[in-house]
Design an enzyme around this catalytic site. Sequence first.
Site, PDB file in Angstrom:
ATOM      1  N   HIS A   5      27.181   2.986 -18.026  1.00  0.00           N
ATOM      2  CA  HIS A   5      27.262   2.436 -19.436  1.00  0.00           C
ATOM      3  C   HIS A   5      26.100   2.061 -20.136  1.00  0.00           C
ATOM      4  O   HIS A   5      25.263   1.163 -19.013  1.00  0.00           O
ATOM      5  CB  HIS A   5      28.017   1.482 -19.962  1.00  0.00           C
ATOM      6  CG  HIS A   5      28.129   1.070 -21.344  1.00  0.00           C
ATOM      7  ND1 HIS A   5      27.605  -0.350 -21.280  1.00  0.00           N
ATOM      8  CD2 HIS A   5      27.959   2.100 -22.277  1.00  0.00           C
ATOM      9  CE1 HIS A   5      27.845  -0.783 -23.032  1.00  0.00           C
ATOM     10  NE2 HIS A   5      27.667   0.707 -23.553  1.00  0.00           N
ATOM     11  N   ASP A  52      26.414   5.568 -26.723  1.00  0.00           N
ATOM     12  CA  ASP A  52      26.823   4.405 -26.359  1.00  0.00           C
ATOM     13  C   ASP A  52      27.258   3.640 -27.144  1.00  0.00           C
ATOM     14  O   ASP A  52      26.450   3.315 -29.310  1.00  0.00           O
ATOM     15  CB  ASP A  52      25.635   3.121 -25.840  1.00  0.00           C
ATOM     16  CG  ASP A  52      25.547   2.104 -25.730  1.00  0.00           C
ATOM     17  OD1 ASP A  52      26.500   1.641 -25.986  1.00  0.00           O
ATOM     18  OD2 ASP A  52      24.696   1.501 -24.567  1.00  0.00           O
ATOM     19  N   TYR A  81       7.541   7.583 -23.768  1.00  0.00           N
ATOM     20  CA  TYR A  81       6.661   7.319 -22.307  1.00  0.00           C
ATOM     21  C   TYR A  81       7.580   6.709 -21.131  1.00  0.00           C
ATOM     22  O   TYR A  81       8.440   7.205 -20.713  1.00  0.00           O
ATOM     23  CB  TYR A  81       5.802   8.173 -21.818  1.00  0.00           C
ATOM     24  CG  TYR A  81       5.552   8.694 -22.479  1.00  0.00           C
ATOM     25  CD1 TYR A  81       5.842  10.213 -22.549  1.00  0.00           C
ATOM     26  CD2 TYR A  81       3.808   9.337 -22.561  1.00  0.00           C
ATOM     27  CE1 TYR A  81       5.329  11.575 -22.588  1.00  0.00           C
ATOM     28  CE2 TYR A  81       2.904  10.914 -23.435  1.00  0.00           C
ATOM     29  CZ  TYR A  81       4.464  11.423 -23.285  1.00  0.00           C
ATOM     30  OH  TYR A  81       3.454  12.474 -23.801  1.00  0.00           O
TER      31      TYR A  81
END
Length: 143
Positions: free
Chosen positions: A22, A66, A115
Amino acid sequence: MLKNVPKIISPELLKVLCEMGHSDYLVIADGNFPAESIGKNCKVIRMDGHGTPEVLDAILQLFPLDKYVKSPVGLMEVMKNDPVETPIWDEYKKIVKKYEDRGDVFEEIERFKFYEKAKGAYCIVATGESALYANIILQKGVI
Protein backbone atom coordinates in the site's frame (compact mmCIF):
# COMPACT_ATOMS: atom_id res chain seq x y z
CA MET A 1 0.16 -20.40 -17.02
CA LEU A 2 -2.36 -18.48 -14.99
CA LYS A 3 -5.91 -17.51 -15.83
CA ASN A 4 -7.01 -13.89 -16.31
CA VAL A 5 -3.52 -12.38 -16.27
CA PRO A 6 -3.03 -10.15 -19.33
CA LYS A 7 -0.49 -11.71 -21.71
CA ILE A 8 1.59 -8.53 -21.75
CA ILE A 9 2.32 -8.96 -18.01
CA SER A 10 5.59 -10.87 -17.72
CA PRO A 11 6.33 -13.17 -14.78
CA GLU A 12 8.84 -10.57 -13.53
CA LEU A 13 6.26 -7.77 -13.62
CA LEU A 14 3.60 -9.98 -11.99
CA LYS A 15 6.03 -10.75 -9.16
CA VAL A 16 6.80 -7.05 -8.66
CA LEU A 17 3.11 -6.08 -8.64
CA CYS A 18 2.52 -8.73 -5.96
CA GLU A 19 5.49 -7.56 -3.88
CA MET A 20 4.36 -3.93 -3.82
CA GLY A 21 2.51 -2.72 -0.78
CA HIS A 22 0.00 0.00 0.00
CA SER A 23 1.25 3.46 -1.07
CA ASP A 24 4.18 2.13 -3.11
CA TYR A 25 4.75 3.88 -6.44
CA LEU A 26 5.01 2.32 -9.89
CA VAL A 27 6.22 4.40 -12.83
CA ILE A 28 5.26 3.53 -16.38
CA ALA A 29 7.87 5.40 -18.40
CA ASP A 30 8.00 6.47 -22.02
CA GLY A 31 10.99 5.71 -24.24
CA ASN A 32 12.73 9.01 -23.43
CA PHE A 33 12.55 8.63 -19.64
CA PRO A 34 15.93 8.04 -17.95
CA ALA A 35 14.68 4.80 -16.39
CA GLU A 36 18.05 3.27 -15.56
CA SER A 37 19.55 6.36 -13.91
CA ILE A 38 16.37 7.42 -12.08
CA GLY A 39 15.71 3.80 -11.16
CA LYS A 40 19.18 2.87 -9.95
CA ASN A 41 17.76 2.26 -6.45
CA CYS A 42 14.61 0.42 -7.51
CA LYS A 43 13.54 -2.34 -9.85
CA VAL A 44 13.50 -1.52 -13.57
CA ILE A 45 11.52 -3.75 -15.91
CA ARG A 46 12.08 -3.30 -19.64
CA MET A 47 9.02 -3.47 -21.91
CA ASP A 48 10.54 -1.66 -24.87
CA GLY A 49 8.26 -3.23 -27.48
CA HIS A 50 5.10 -1.88 -25.89
CA GLY A 51 3.38 1.49 -25.51
CA THR A 52 2.35 3.05 -22.24
CA PRO A 53 -1.45 2.80 -22.83
CA GLU A 54 -1.39 -0.98 -23.31
CA VAL A 55 0.90 -1.44 -20.31
CA LEU A 56 -1.28 0.83 -18.16
CA ASP A 57 -4.43 -1.05 -19.13
CA ALA A 58 -2.87 -4.44 -18.35
CA ILE A 59 -1.47 -3.30 -14.99
CA LEU A 60 -4.74 -1.73 -13.85
CA GLN A 61 -6.52 -5.05 -14.37
CA LEU A 62 -4.47 -6.29 -11.40
CA PHE A 63 -3.35 -3.17 -9.53
CA PRO A 64 -5.63 -1.32 -7.11
CA LEU A 65 -5.19 2.44 -6.98
CA ASP A 66 -4.86 4.08 -3.58
CA LYS A 67 -8.32 5.22 -2.40
CA TYR A 68 -6.87 7.09 0.59
CA VAL A 69 -5.31 9.83 -1.52
CA LYS A 70 -7.03 12.28 -3.86
CA SER A 71 -4.67 11.70 -6.80
CA PRO A 72 -3.13 8.23 -7.00
CA VAL A 73 -2.19 8.89 -10.64
CA GLY A 74 0.50 11.40 -11.56
CA LEU A 75 1.42 12.76 -14.99
CA MET A 76 4.62 14.56 -15.93
CA GLU A 77 3.58 18.18 -16.47
CA VAL A 78 4.52 19.79 -19.79
CA MET A 79 7.36 22.28 -19.37
CA LYS A 80 6.41 25.96 -19.70
CA ASN A 81 6.66 27.22 -23.28
CA ASP A 82 6.99 23.68 -24.62
CA PRO A 83 4.48 23.46 -27.50
CA VAL A 84 3.99 19.70 -27.06
CA GLU A 85 0.43 18.37 -27.09
CA THR A 86 -0.46 15.42 -24.83
CA PRO A 87 -3.34 13.51 -26.45
CA ILE A 88 -2.04 10.35 -24.80
CA TRP A 89 -3.35 11.74 -21.48
CA ASP A 90 -6.89 11.40 -22.86
CA GLU A 91 -6.15 7.72 -23.50
CA TYR A 92 -4.90 7.36 -19.93
CA LYS A 93 -8.05 8.95 -18.55
CA LYS A 94 -10.26 6.54 -20.53
CA ILE A 95 -8.23 3.56 -19.33
CA VAL A 96 -8.22 4.64 -15.66
CA LYS A 97 -11.97 5.33 -15.81
CA LYS A 98 -12.54 1.62 -16.61
CA TYR A 99 -10.97 0.64 -13.28
CA GLU A 100 -11.57 3.67 -11.05
CA ASP A 101 -15.00 5.13 -10.27
CA ARG A 102 -13.94 8.21 -8.26
CA GLY A 103 -13.72 10.57 -11.23
CA ASP A 104 -10.60 12.65 -11.71
CA VAL A 105 -7.76 10.98 -9.81
CA PHE A 106 -4.97 12.63 -11.82
CA GLU A 107 -2.45 15.27 -10.83
CA GLU A 108 0.16 16.96 -12.99
CA ILE A 109 3.63 16.93 -11.46
CA GLU A 110 6.34 19.35 -12.53
CA ARG A 111 9.03 17.53 -14.53
CA PHE A 112 11.87 17.61 -12.00
CA LYS A 113 9.53 16.86 -9.09
CA PHE A 114 8.27 13.91 -11.13
CA TYR A 115 11.87 12.66 -11.43
CA GLU A 116 12.34 13.02 -7.65
CA LYS A 117 9.12 11.13 -6.94
CA ALA A 118 10.14 8.44 -9.43
CA LYS A 119 13.44 7.94 -7.57
CA GLY A 120 11.34 6.67 -4.65
CA ALA A 121 9.31 4.27 -6.78
CA TYR A 122 9.29 0.57 -6.07
CA CYS A 123 9.52 -0.12 -9.79
CA ILE A 124 9.90 1.65 -13.12
CA VAL A 125 8.45 -0.06 -16.17
CA ALA A 126 10.39 1.26 -19.17
CA THR A 127 8.31 1.12 -22.35
CA GLY A 128 9.07 2.00 -25.94
CA GLU A 129 6.39 4.71 -25.98
CA SER A 130 7.32 7.53 -28.39
CA ALA A 131 4.74 10.11 -27.23
CA LEU A 132 6.28 12.96 -25.25
CA TYR A 133 5.28 13.51 -21.62
CA ALA A 134 3.80 10.01 -21.56
CA ASN A 135 5.22 9.14 -18.12
CA ILE A 136 2.75 8.16 -15.44
CA ILE A 137 3.05 7.26 -11.73
CA LEU A 138 0.55 4.99 -10.00
CA GLN A 139 0.18 4.75 -6.21
CA LYS A 140 -0.88 1.32 -5.07
CA GLY A 141 -3.92 0.85 -2.89
CA VAL A 142 -5.45 -2.04 -0.99
CA ILE A 143 -7.95 -4.71 -1.93
